[in-house]
Write a protein that holds these residues in place. Structure first.
Motif, short mmCIF file in Angstrom:
data_model
loop_
_atom_site.label_atom_id
_atom_site.label_comp_id
_atom_site.label_asym_id
_atom_site.label_seq_id
_atom_site.Cartn_x
_atom_site.Cartn_y
_atom_site.Cartn_z
N MET A 62 1.07 -0.81 -0.18
CA MET A 62 -0.12 0.16 -0.87
C MET A 62 1.02 1.33 -0.57
SD MET A 62 -3.06 -0.89 2.96
CE MET A 62 -3.27 0.39 3.02
N GLN A 63 2.28 1.22 0.83
CA GLN A 63 3.04 2.69 1.18
C GLN A 63 4.05 2.86 -0.46
OE1 GLN A 63 5.39 1.60 4.46
NE2 GLN A 63 4.72 2.67 5.45
N GLU A 64 3.58 1.55 -1.14
CA GLU A 64 4.44 1.35 -2.28
C GLU A 64 3.27 2.26 -3.47
OE1 GLU A 64 5.96 -1.93 -3.64
OE2 GLU A 64 7.96 -1.87 -1.91
N ARG A 65 2.24 1.83 -3.22
CA ARG A 65 1.18 2.25 -3.79
C ARG A 65 0.97 3.37 -3.97
NH1 ARG A 65 -3.41 -1.25 -6.52
NH2 ARG A 65 -2.39 -1.94 -7.66
N VAL A 66 0.45 3.99 -2.40
CA VAL A 66 0.93 5.86 -2.83
C VAL A 66 1.76 6.50 -3.43
CG1 VAL A 66 0.66 7.12 -0.72
CG2 VAL A 66 -1.31 5.43 -0.18
N GLN A 67 3.09 5.60 -2.92
CA GLN A 67 4.10 7.29 -3.47
C GLN A 67 4.29 6.58 -4.87
OE1 GLN A 67 7.26 4.38 -1.90
NE2 GLN A 67 6.96 5.70 0.54
N ASN A 71 1.48 9.21 -6.00
CA ASN A 71 1.96 10.55 -5.94
C ASN A 71 2.97 10.66 -6.47
OD1 ASN A 71 0.53 10.60 -4.08
ND2 ASN A 71 2.28 10.38 -1.92
N SER A 72 4.53 9.96 -7.57
CA SER A 72 4.97 10.13 -8.10
C SER A 72 4.33 10.43 -9.72
CB SER A 72 6.58 8.95 -8.34
OG SER A 72 6.74 8.83 -7.19
N LEU A 73 3.21 10.13 -10.51
CA LEU A 73 2.33 10.18 -11.14
C LEU A 73 1.62 11.03 -11.29
CD1 LEU A 73 1.44 8.60 -13.51
CD2 LEU A 73 -0.58 7.83 -13.17
N ARG A 74 1.27 11.48 -10.28
CA ARG A 74 0.45 12.85 -9.98
C ARG A 74 1.71 14.08 -10.26
NH1 ARG A 74 -1.75 12.73 -5.23
NH2 ARG A 74 -2.62 11.00 -5.87
N GLU A 75 2.44 13.60 -9.24
CA GLU A 75 3.49 15.14 -10.33
C GLU A 75 3.95 14.28 -11.45
OE1 GLU A 75 6.55 13.99 -6.89
OE2 GLU A 75 5.29 14.99 -5.20
#
Length: 160
Positions: free
Chosen positions: A100-105, A108-112
């Motif tokens: 889950m942490q990897e997916r959230v990261q 976030n990277s994709l959004r940025e």
């Protein structure tokens, strides 16, 4: 009906006690074994025979000991299986939390990255467009303001 009540109470006591400290496990084993033994004798008391019946105390106590030992074996086996399953679930939970942490990261990277691309696309000093890759329906998916200014069309006109 009495035997069902005894069985339910003994099962509850044994199950709730078996997950606690060693002292409570012993209490659970004794209560479950005694309940099994008592259920046997409650059933025998309900059984009517045309001959007189009596119980031999040493054999009755031996049957109590056997019921307690079997209950201890059963609860110990169940506890070992539950402890093993608890370890497996703990590992699975840790793995899921990491994923889950990897997916959230990653999100976030994709959004940025999308925000940087959008800003670069819109603020570019040259005309830019994104085009659909389907050759049967050539159309622009996105155009920046500089391309609109160069071609003299509005964004809506170019995207039609």
């Amino acid at each position: 009906m009495i035997s069902i009540g005894v069985a339910l109470i003994a099962s509850y006591v044994a199950a709730s006690a078996s997950s606690k400290a060693h002292f409570w496990v012993t209490g659970g084993v004794i209560s479950l074994g005694a309940a099994i033994w008592a259920l046997q004798f409650i059933g025998m008391l309900a059984f009517e025979l045309p001959i007189p019946m009596s119980y031999d105390i040493p054999i009755a106590l031996l049957s109590l000991l056997i019921a307690v030992l079997v209950s201890g074996f059963a609860l110990r086996t169940a506890n070992v299986a539950l402890e093993k399953r608890a370890v497996e679930l703990t590992k699975s939970n840790a793995l899921l939390q990491q994923q889950m942490q990897e997916r959230v990261q990653a999100e976030n990277s994709l959004r940025e990255s999308e925000e940087r691309f959008r800003a670069a696309f819109e603020q570019a000093g040259v005309g830019m467009a994104l085009r659909d890759i389907d050759p049967r329906k050539p159309r622009w998916l996105r155009v920046n303001q500089k391309l609109c200014d160069i071609l003299g069309y509005t964004r809506e006109e170019l995207l039609e």
